[in-house]
Enzyme design. Sequence first.
Site, short mmCIF file in Angstrom:
data_model
loop_
_atom_site.label_atom_id
_atom_site.label_comp_id
_atom_site.label_asym_id
_atom_site.label_seq_id
_atom_site.Cartn_x
_atom_site.Cartn_y
_atom_site.Cartn_z
N SER A 50 -16.27 34.79 -19.20
CA SER A 50 -15.97 35.69 -20.11
C SER A 50 -17.20 36.66 -20.55
O SER A 50 -18.10 36.06 -20.49
CB SER A 50 -15.29 35.16 -21.42
OG SER A 50 -15.21 35.87 -22.33
N TYR B 255 -16.74 28.92 -27.77
CA TYR B 255 -16.27 29.64 -26.53
C TYR B 255 -17.53 30.45 -25.58
O TYR B 255 -17.69 30.21 -24.54
CB TYR B 255 -15.36 30.76 -26.81
CG TYR B 255 -14.62 31.38 -25.62
CD1 TYR B 255 -13.61 30.72 -25.11
CD2 TYR B 255 -14.74 32.71 -25.28
CE1 TYR B 255 -12.95 31.22 -24.19
CE2 TYR B 255 -14.04 33.25 -24.64
CZ TYR B 255 -13.10 32.62 -23.74
OH TYR B 255 -12.17 33.18 -22.66
N1 LIG Z 1 -7.37 36.55 -21.87
C1 LIG Z 1 -8.37 36.98 -22.12
O1 LIG Z 1 -8.49 38.24 -22.50
C2 LIG Z 1 -9.71 36.44 -21.57
C3 LIG Z 1 -11.00 37.05 -21.47
C4 LIG Z 1 -11.71 36.29 -20.89
C5 LIG Z 1 -11.57 35.21 -20.25
N2 LIG Z 1 -10.23 34.57 -20.04
C6 LIG Z 1 -10.49 33.34 -19.53
O2 LIG Z 1 -9.41 33.34 -18.42
C7 LIG Z 1 -8.87 31.96 -18.50
C8 LIG Z 1 -7.41 32.33 -18.52
O3 LIG Z 1 -7.11 32.60 -19.80
P1 LIG Z 1 -5.74 33.19 -20.25
O4 LIG Z 1 -5.75 34.27 -21.11
O5 LIG Z 1 -4.72 33.49 -18.96
O6 LIG Z 1 -5.11 32.07 -20.95
P2 LIG Z 1 -3.54 31.54 -21.31
O7 LIG Z 1 -2.61 32.64 -21.26
O8 LIG Z 1 -3.68 30.71 -22.74
O9 LIG Z 1 -3.26 30.18 -20.34
C9 LIG Z 1 -3.97 29.20 -20.04
C10 LIG Z 1 -3.71 28.20 -18.92
O10 LIG Z 1 -4.60 27.40 -18.93
C11 LIG Z 1 -3.89 25.97 -18.91
N3 LIG Z 1 -4.58 25.02 -19.78
C12 LIG Z 1 -5.27 25.15 -20.96
N4 LIG Z 1 -5.87 24.15 -21.10
C13 LIG Z 1 -5.80 23.36 -20.10
C14 LIG Z 1 -6.56 22.05 -19.67
N5 LIG Z 1 -7.22 21.36 -20.66
N6 LIG Z 1 -6.22 21.48 -18.42
C15 LIG Z 1 -5.42 22.05 -17.63
N7 LIG Z 1 -4.81 23.35 -17.95
C16 LIG Z 1 -4.86 23.90 -19.13
C17 LIG Z 1 -2.41 26.27 -19.44
O11 LIG Z 1 -1.60 25.27 -19.13
P3 LIG Z 1 -0.32 25.08 -20.30
O12 LIG Z 1 0.49 26.23 -20.42
O13 LIG Z 1 0.56 23.98 -19.48
O14 LIG Z 1 -0.93 24.48 -21.39
C18 LIG Z 1 -2.12 27.86 -18.97
O15 LIG Z 1 -1.82 27.80 -17.66
C19 LIG Z 1 -9.45 31.20 -19.27
O16 LIG Z 1 -10.78 30.28 -18.87
C20 LIG Z 1 -10.04 32.07 -20.52
O17 LIG Z 1 -10.95 31.53 -21.29
C21 LIG Z 1 -9.48 34.99 -20.60
#
Ligand SMILES: NC(=O)c1ccc[n+]([C@@H]2O[C@H](COP(=O)([O-])OP(=O)(O)OC[C@H]3O[C@@H](n4cnc5c(N)ncnc54)[C@H](OP(=O)(O)O)[C@@H]3O)[C@@H](O)[C@H]2O)c1
Length: 246
Positions: free
Chosen positions: A144, A157
């Site tokens: 991130s 984070y």
């Molecule tokens: N969205 C943003 O703006 C953003 C920006 C920078 C980086 N990121 C990074 O991108 C990645 C994905 O983010 P996202 O926004 O797509 O998140 P999200 O919509 O909250 O989805 C999270 C996913 O991770 C799974 N998950 C969470 N904790 C877990 C664990 N302990 N073991 C296995 N699976 C787990 C969830 O599964 P369940 O639904 O089954 O719980 C879901 O499939 C993350 O690493 C996040 O830090 C996101």
Amino acid sequence: MTKKRFALVTGGSRGIGKAICMALARDHQLNILLNYRSNDQAAQLVKQEIEALNLSCDLLKFDVANASEVSEMLSAWKTENKESSIEVLVNNAGISDDGLFIFMSKDSWNSVLETSLQGFYNVTQSVLKDMLRARNGRIINMVSLSGLKGNAGQVNYSAAKGAVIAATKALAQEIGKRKVTVNAVAPGFINTEMTEDFDAEKYKQLIPLNRFGDPEEVASLVSFLASDRSSYITGEVININGGLYS
Ligand SMILES: NC(=O)c1ccc[n+]([C@@H]2O[C@H](COP(=O)([O-])OP(=O)(O)OC[C@H]3O[C@@H](n4cnc5c(N)ncnc54)[C@H](OP(=O)(O)O)[C@@H]3O)[C@@H](O)[C@H]2O)c1
């Protein structure tokens, strides 16, 4: 017999992870090993979409932070799938639990670090030996912008993602000779459930492209890093943030 080629995507059931599963299947005809933690329905929907492309999608429900769960589930899958290989690993699972550091509980600190950092260790340990033996593999870590510049209200984070960035660079140096590459992708604000409560109007003003990104845009970068076209890129952190930081 040709091996059945898989990509393992952690947190592949929703948001960025789901878009990555779809892109890797569509662009590279990779079968998908989809890890998720709790939302069975969301995972089943992605499975159906992958199967509609005539590819396999095996669901592996485990918490990436739980070392024994990860190793048991992945060992069992490998035993049942001896004719398959994991060629791409996307360490995407991550959570945030924001708040000022002065009020941050140990639980909040630990859960965020355990998911991103310990999760990276647990899952990568379970697949790396096979990649090194095959002299072929792509490891892509979802980090991130917070892990690069630090972000107020996200000390946990930022620390977790910053640590994965450092691990990406170090591991890339260890295993480059074996033709396994390790890179990180650092998104800014992306439209997923993680950011749905953010004040989009306020943050958009800070972003040169004046909008949040979509999961598919991040997935397209991951798809490139998973491809042969990225064969000379390793140890890199690639920003995808609409010009917010460079
Ligand atoms: N969205 C943003 O703006 C953003 C920006 C920078 C980086 N990121 C990074 O991108 C990645 C994905 O983010 P996202 O926004 O797509 O998140 P999200 O919509 O909250 O989805 C999270 C996913 O991770 C799974 N998950 C969470 N904790 C877990 C664990 N302990 N073991 C296995 N699976 C787990 C969830 O599964 P369940 O639904 O089954 O719980 C879901 O499939 C993350 O690493 C996040 O830090 C996101």
